[in-house]
Design a protein around this motif. Structure first.
Motif, PDB file in Angstrom:
ATOM      1  N   CYS A   1      15.432  20.253  -0.272  1.00  0.00           N
ATOM      2  CA  CYS A   1      16.281  18.910  -0.674  1.00  0.00           C
ATOM      3  C   CYS A   1      16.519  18.098   0.806  1.00  0.00           C
ATOM      4  O   CYS A   1      17.141  18.963   1.771  1.00  0.00           O
ATOM      5  CB  CYS A   1      17.398  19.164  -1.447  1.00  0.00           C
ATOM      6  SG  CYS A   1      18.196  17.730  -1.860  1.00  0.00           S
ATOM      7  N   ILE A   2      16.498  17.085   0.887  1.00  0.00           N
ATOM      8  CA  ILE A   2      17.030  16.354   2.062  1.00  0.00           C
ATOM      9  C   ILE A   2      17.979  15.294   1.398  1.00  0.00           C
ATOM     10  O   ILE A   2      17.920  14.532   0.601  1.00  0.00           O
ATOM     11  CB  ILE A   2      15.967  15.437   2.518  1.00  0.00           C
ATOM     12  CG1 ILE A   2      14.645  16.454   2.980  1.00  0.00           C
ATOM     13  CG2 ILE A   2      16.370  14.471   3.864  1.00  0.00           C
ATOM     14  CD1 ILE A   2      13.460  15.700   3.586  1.00  0.00           C
ATOM     15  N   VAL A   3      19.102  15.086   1.948  1.00  0.00           N
ATOM     16  CA  VAL A   3      20.325  14.458   1.664  1.00  0.00           C
ATOM     17  C   VAL A   3      20.575  13.684   3.133  1.00  0.00           C
ATOM     18  O   VAL A   3      21.083  13.990   4.111  1.00  0.00           O
ATOM     19  CB  VAL A   3      21.933  15.149   1.171  1.00  0.00           C
ATOM     20  CG1 VAL A   3      22.988  14.254   0.971  1.00  0.00           C
ATOM     21  CG2 VAL A   3      21.463  16.255   0.335  1.00  0.00           C
ATOM     22  N   SER A   4      20.602  12.349   2.650  1.00  0.00           N
ATOM     23  CA  SER A   4      21.163  11.209   3.786  1.00  0.00           C
ATOM     24  C   SER A   4      22.277  10.390   3.047  1.00  0.00           C
ATOM     25  O   SER A   4      22.368  10.020   1.955  1.00  0.00           O
ATOM     26  CB  SER A   4      19.869  10.151   4.036  1.00  0.00           C
ATOM     27  OG  SER A   4      18.854  11.161   4.357  1.00  0.00           O
ATOM     28  N   PHE A   5      23.144  10.111   4.104  1.00  0.00           N
ATOM     29  CA  PHE A   5      24.316   9.257   3.764  1.00  0.00           C
ATOM     30  C   PHE A   5      24.985   8.507   5.022  1.00  0.00           C
ATOM     31  O   PHE A   5      24.667   8.840   6.136  1.00  0.00           O
ATOM     32  CB  PHE A   5      25.205  10.021   2.946  1.00  0.00           C
ATOM     33  CG  PHE A   5      25.738  11.306   3.572  1.00  0.00           C
ATOM     34  CD1 PHE A   5      26.890  11.091   4.663  1.00  0.00           C
ATOM     35  CD2 PHE A   5      25.190  12.461   3.441  1.00  0.00           C
ATOM     36  CE1 PHE A   5      27.467  12.225   5.089  1.00  0.00           C
ATOM     37  CE2 PHE A   5      25.868  13.655   4.405  1.00  0.00           C
ATOM     38  CZ  PHE A   5      26.909  13.337   4.936  1.00  0.00           C
ATOM     39  N   LYS A   6      25.840   7.674   4.931  1.00  0.00           N
ATOM     40  CA  LYS A   6      26.365   7.081   5.895  1.00  0.00           C
ATOM     41  C   LYS A   6      27.948   7.442   5.495  1.00  0.00           C
ATOM     42  O   LYS A   6      28.591   7.269   4.916  1.00  0.00           O
ATOM     43  CB  LYS A   6      26.326   5.503   5.936  1.00  0.00           C
ATOM     44  CG  LYS A   6      24.908   5.143   6.617  1.00  0.00           C
ATOM     45  CD  LYS A   6      24.882   3.622   6.654  1.00  0.00           C
ATOM     46  CE  LYS A   6      23.334   3.271   7.185  1.00  0.00           C
ATOM     47  NZ  LYS A   6      23.415   1.577   7.399  1.00  0.00           N
TER      48      LYS A   6
END
Length: 208
Positions: free
Chosen positions: A90-95
């Motif tokens: 899983c790849i989680v991206s956020f700011k």
């Protein structure tokens, strides 16, 4: 009156101390206890075959980003088990956005791993943390070979703590996690690997 076997007591003590040891500790962290939450999370995106649901929040003392997967990441391998259960990704991206006049510094990563492996069964945990727009700033690789089992804390520090320059108020973060169990050296062997919630990214807050 009930009595506990010594081995059960030892396991409970091990479990409790492990849980405590897996909580991030930053003795120099800014005290935000009575102030507003210093940051929020925006533009959360999930990529990969095993990304069902994720919740991202700050720890109660604001000293870590906590990532909660639902369901928790796990892999297992063994006779009769579906092959696709041996791999998780899983790849989680956020700011990360924060209040003016401050900036967060990402220090380290921390995971609590549960594994139970028969003889010659292998498990892997790999994580890649991208802080900002550059290459992977933090790579964690954890390897286990059976027979083995238990609960462990695994983590790593950034060689150079990462943040954004003063004056900016957002930092893009991507976490790429892979789990794998392999019984190719013992086709009758079973293996299980789980990463408990939450996954930590340790923070420090600096006044600009």
């Amino acid at each position: 009156m009930y009595t506990l076997h010594k081995s059960i007591i030892a396991f409970l003590l091990f479990f409790i101390t492990t849980i405590l040891a897996c909580a991030p500790v930053n003795e120099n962290a800014t005290d935000w206890t009575f102030g507003p939450k210093p940051a929020t999370f925006q533009n959360i995106s999930l990529f990969g075959p095993n990304c069902d649901s994720v919740d991202i929040q700050l720890s109660p003392d604001n000293s870590a980003i906590e990532i909660y997967f639902s369901p928790m990441p796990y892999v297992r391998v063994g006779p009769g088990l579906p092959p696709d259960e041996a791999y998780w990704e899983c790849i989680v991206s956020f700011k990360l956005n924060w209040l003016p006049n401050w900036r967060p510094v990402v220090l380290d990563t921390l995971y609590e791993v549960v594994h139970n492996l028969d003889n010659d069964v292998i498990s892997y945990l790999e994580t890649y943390s991208y802080i900002g727009a550059g290459p992977a700033d933090l790579e964690l690789r954890d390897f286990n070979s059976g027979p083995s089992g238990g609960i462990r804390c695994v983590g790593d520090f950034l060689t150079t703590p990462q943040s954004s320059p003063c004056g900016t108020m957002e930092l893009p973060i991507t976490i790429h996690t892979k789990l794998n169990s392999d019984n190719s050296q013992n086709l009758n062997g079973f293996g299980y690997l789980q990463v408990n919630n939450p996954h930590y990214l340790g923070l420090d807050w600096q006044l600009c």
